[in-house]
Design an enzyme around this catalytic site. Sequence first.
Site, mmCIF file in Angstrom:
data_model
loop_
_atom_site.group_PDB
_atom_site.id
_atom_site.type_symbol
_atom_site.label_atom_id
_atom_site.label_comp_id
_atom_site.label_asym_id
_atom_site.label_seq_id
_atom_site.Cartn_x
_atom_site.Cartn_y
_atom_site.Cartn_z
ATOM 1 N N GLU A 112 0.826 -1.211 0.000
ATOM 2 C CA GLU A 112 0.000 0.000 0.000
ATOM 3 C C GLU A 112 0.857 1.256 0.000
ATOM 4 O O GLU A 112 0.537 2.246 -0.670
ATOM 5 C CB GLU A 112 -0.926 0.004 1.224
ATOM 6 C CG GLU A 112 -2.044 -1.030 1.181
ATOM 7 C CD GLU A 112 -3.115 -0.701 0.159
ATOM 8 O OE1 GLU A 112 -2.926 -1.060 -1.024
ATOM 9 O OE2 GLU A 112 -4.127 -0.087 0.535
ATOM 10 N N THR A 165 -6.281 8.566 -6.455
ATOM 11 C CA THR A 165 -6.149 8.827 -5.016
ATOM 12 C C THR A 165 -5.322 10.086 -4.765
ATOM 13 O O THR A 165 -5.661 10.896 -3.900
ATOM 14 C CB THR A 165 -5.504 7.608 -4.325
ATOM 15 O OG1 THR A 165 -6.321 6.469 -4.602
ATOM 16 C CG2 THR A 165 -5.427 7.789 -2.825
#
Lengths: 363, 363
Positions: free
Chosen positions: B176, B230
């Site tokens: 991540e 994002t």
Amino acid sequence: MAICFQTPFKPIGFFNDNSKNHKPLLRCNLSLTTTELEPVYTSVKSFAPATVANLGPGFDFLGCAVDGVGDYVSLCVDPSVHSGEISISDITGNHASRKLSKNPLFNCAGIAAIATMKMLKIRSVGLSLTLEKGLPLGSGLGSSAASAAAAAVAVNELFGGKLDSRELVLAGLESEAKVSGYHADNIAPAIMGGFVLIRSYDPLELMRLRFPTEKDLIFVLVSPNFEAPTKKMRAALPTEVGMSHHVWNCSQAGALVASILEGDLLGLGKALSADKIVEPKRAPLIPGMEAVKKAAMEAGAFGCTISGAGPTAVALIDNEERGKHIGERMVEAFWREGNLKAAAMVKRLDRVGARLVASVPLR
Amino acid sequence: MAICFQTPFKPIGFFNDNSKNHKPLLRCNLSLTTTELEPVYTSVKSFAPATVANLGPGFDFLGCAVDGVGDYVSLCVDPSVHSGEISISDITGNHASRKLSKNPLFNCAGIAAIATMKMLKIRSVGLSLTLEKGLPLGSGLGSSAASAAAAAVAVNELFGGKLDSRELVLAGLESEAKVSGYHADNIAPAIMGGFVLIRSYDPLELMRLRFPTEKDLIFVLVSPNFEAPTKKMRAALPTEVGMSHHVWNCSQAGALVASILEGDLLGLGKALSADKIVEPKRAPLIPGMEAVKKAAMEAGAFGCTISGAGPTAVALIDNEERGKHIGERMVEAFWREGNLKAAAMVKRLDRVGARLVASVPLR
């Protein structure tokens, strides 16, 4: 001092709540309208507990009640008082309570009592109120809220307990708004007991957070001889919060709530201690506070922070004896590092909130 | 494509978790040291669910898993792969997954698999991995986390399931961090299932928030045909938050957590919808989002917000049929107000997290 028109106030015993089973022996309708409520007691005595607001990351929306310490209000129907009005006949208790006004418009108990009378639409009865302060003023233990809560509950119970706790909080909020700001994080737990989360103000929405009944929760409350006016403590706060601190405090608030509901005292203490926004700004304004927190943690507390706007420090533990030990270490630290005398109390979570403790039925 | 050295991968059946009861038929120590773990399967297949991060006021610290949609990883011991290394032999699934790199150092599943191998100190076995993308990329449904979670669990299970969920989250976080930032609010629920609160990162502390098993929780997930990277969605956020908004969001985060633990769907929906900080900045960047939320609420949803960084909208309800109806209204609103085609899914809360779905024992 106003004189009650029937028997003078006599506490007749202690019970938890709900007076609806006590049938009044006499009722005389003092109202000209058929809808106005009548008193169901000649006099009542109520108690409202101290409260710890903020609880670290619960700043301005979370508070809880502390058992065994708080304010008392005695209230009686008094024909010498103008109909629909309140008279404060006496204020007793600790030394500083002499400072409090007996004008009900400038007294927490008076304001809340009037607000409650208005909600109940009481126009035909005058009431006389005595306030017994068990809490020091400006200590960060919800002193004003305790007076307001006790008064609101006393008025409500005198007239049969028609208002629910949310309405009583709204009545108490009128007092809090005049004294320390429109914040319900003391008045809500003072009235409802336990932990209460203030979800919104418009409309007022309250969430009761039930700490498991089978678990013990002990507060160590150490109040130094120091004045920390709420206004000054509020002025110390930033108007803006960095995003990373916001996320951190939000997550700690979530952890605090989860720990309460799960009865996880270690988790609760950890969250209580984890505020990165308010405590770091306020602690330096209370001499010795940082050392007091350190002393509490070293003595085994699960967590420690400032109670409300201070100056009281609150630590958390699961055992009364260990609580006393922690309290001693905290008092020492206030003296050593802050040059302040301090007094410690070790108290349980109050799970009931403001309640009637005595009443004299109508004859 | 790498070829497995024993039987080619064959799913042998579905089971929930925990392969420790399946005794391997053959074990050969491929390691030169006595401490290195050996594979207990020839091959495994794992599944990891989609996740909804943020949940309104739970921004950056709260997420939950969604059942029945996610990514699959098939993993086998492969002697043609260098010892201690991973090879990605194939990526299948939706159209966009062709964009994904097969270089394990630049692929979510690859990075997490390598991190897990390192944690397990696997140096003597090479592995071949196939990724089956069930999730669209960049949809706000934790696509990268699902790949990483499935890969981490596959590697762990292949070697006997020695790592606990926290360690697997740490392995997934390495992935991540490279793809979307060091945030565990997708990877933690992808691995652990249910709702997970990220309490801290240093050290990583996770709180599982148990939604009552006897209650149903239905997500309506509506993904428009729109890219919301994002990075761009994060850049839209303020660096500072006003104190009153901070207190508001904190209280809603507390209410969100309490509603989850108490299984109060109405309360959960209300809190989900109540974010005043992140959603107001991001929603205008997704054409039609505000109208979609309105349509969801008008159709009876308990709450609605942006899933993760978007563009998927997530609404909450307690009934699948009503979920379908709400989904249709949301799809219509995306088209009408945002000029975007969108697809709706109606899914339950996943309470299990990433798990083995099939395995071939060693012979």
